[in-house]
Design an enzyme around this catalytic site. Structure first.
Site, PDB file in Angstrom:
ATOM      1  N   LEU A 256       0.583   5.501  -4.146  1.00 15.82           N
ATOM      2  CA  LEU A 256       0.641   6.773  -3.420  1.00 15.82           C
ATOM      3  C   LEU A 256      -0.662   7.541  -3.623  1.00 15.82           C
ATOM      4  CD1 LEU A 256       4.170   8.424  -3.628  1.00 15.82           C
ATOM      5  CD2 LEU A 256       2.853   7.780  -1.627  1.00 15.82           C
ATOM      6  N   HIS A 257      -1.744   6.990  -3.092  1.00 14.45           N
ATOM      7  CA  HIS A 257      -3.054   7.606  -3.204  1.00 14.45           C
ATOM      8  C   HIS A 257      -3.680   7.663  -1.824  1.00 14.45           C
ATOM      9  CE1 HIS A 257      -2.855   7.393  -7.547  1.00 14.45           C
ATOM     10  NE2 HIS A 257      -2.372   6.170  -7.400  1.00 14.45           N
ATOM     11  N   ALA A 258      -4.573   8.595  -1.620  1.00 15.41           N
ATOM     12  CA  ALA A 258      -5.346   8.732  -0.396  1.00 15.41           C
ATOM     13  C   ALA A 258      -4.503   8.667   0.873  1.00 15.41           C
ATOM     14  CB  ALA A 258      -6.475   7.709  -0.383  1.00 15.41           C
TER      15      ALA A 258
ATOM     16  N   PRO B  51      -2.031   6.620   2.091  1.00 11.58           N
ATOM     17  CA  PRO B  51      -0.564   6.564   2.007  1.00 11.58           C
ATOM     18  C   PRO B  51       0.055   7.893   1.560  1.00 11.58           C
ATOM     19  CG  PRO B  51      -1.496   4.580   1.066  1.00 11.58           C
ATOM     20  CD  PRO B  51      -2.640   5.519   1.330  1.00 11.58           C
TER      21      PRO B  51
END
Length: 90
Positions: free
Chosen positions: A14-16, A18
Site C-alpha cells: 500500500l504505497h504510492a 496503490p
C-alpha cells in the site's frame, strides 16, 4: 460493524499508486472505513498519508472495519480492491 481481513496483492504494497487508488475508493464509500495491520493502529482508509504510515507490504494481512449505512458493502468493495494487483492496473 462489518469487518474483513485480506492479504495485499499489489507488488509494492500500500504505497504510492496503490495507496492513492485505495484512498480514493475508500473516500467514495458510504460508510467510514478504517484499516490496520495485525498489532498496529487503525487508520482512516480514505487518507493516503495515513495509509503510508501502515507500512503494509505485498502479502501482509490487513483488517478493514466499517460502521454505518453500507458498512458491509464498503468493506467488501475495498477488500476486493486490495486483493488485486493495483500496480498492474491501467
Amino acid at each position: 460493524m462489518a469487518e474483513r481481513t485480506v492479504k495485499i496483492a499489489s507488488s509494492s504494497g500500500l504505497h504510492a499508486r496503490p495507496a492513492g487508488i485505495f484512498a480514493q475508493a475508500a473516500a467514495e464509500q458510504p460508510a467510514s472505513v478504517t484499516i490496520e495491520k495485525v498489532g498496529g493502529n487503525a487508520v482512516q482508509a480514505s487518507s493516503m498519508l495515513m495509509l503510508m504510515t501502515l507500512g503494509a507490504g505485498h502479502g501482509d494481512e490487513v483488517t478493514l472495519r466499517a460502521e454505518g449505512d453500507g458498512a458491509e458493502e464498503s468493506v467488501n468493495a475495498l477488500a476486493d480492491l486490495l486483493e488485486k494487483d493495483l500496480d498492474a492496473e491501467g
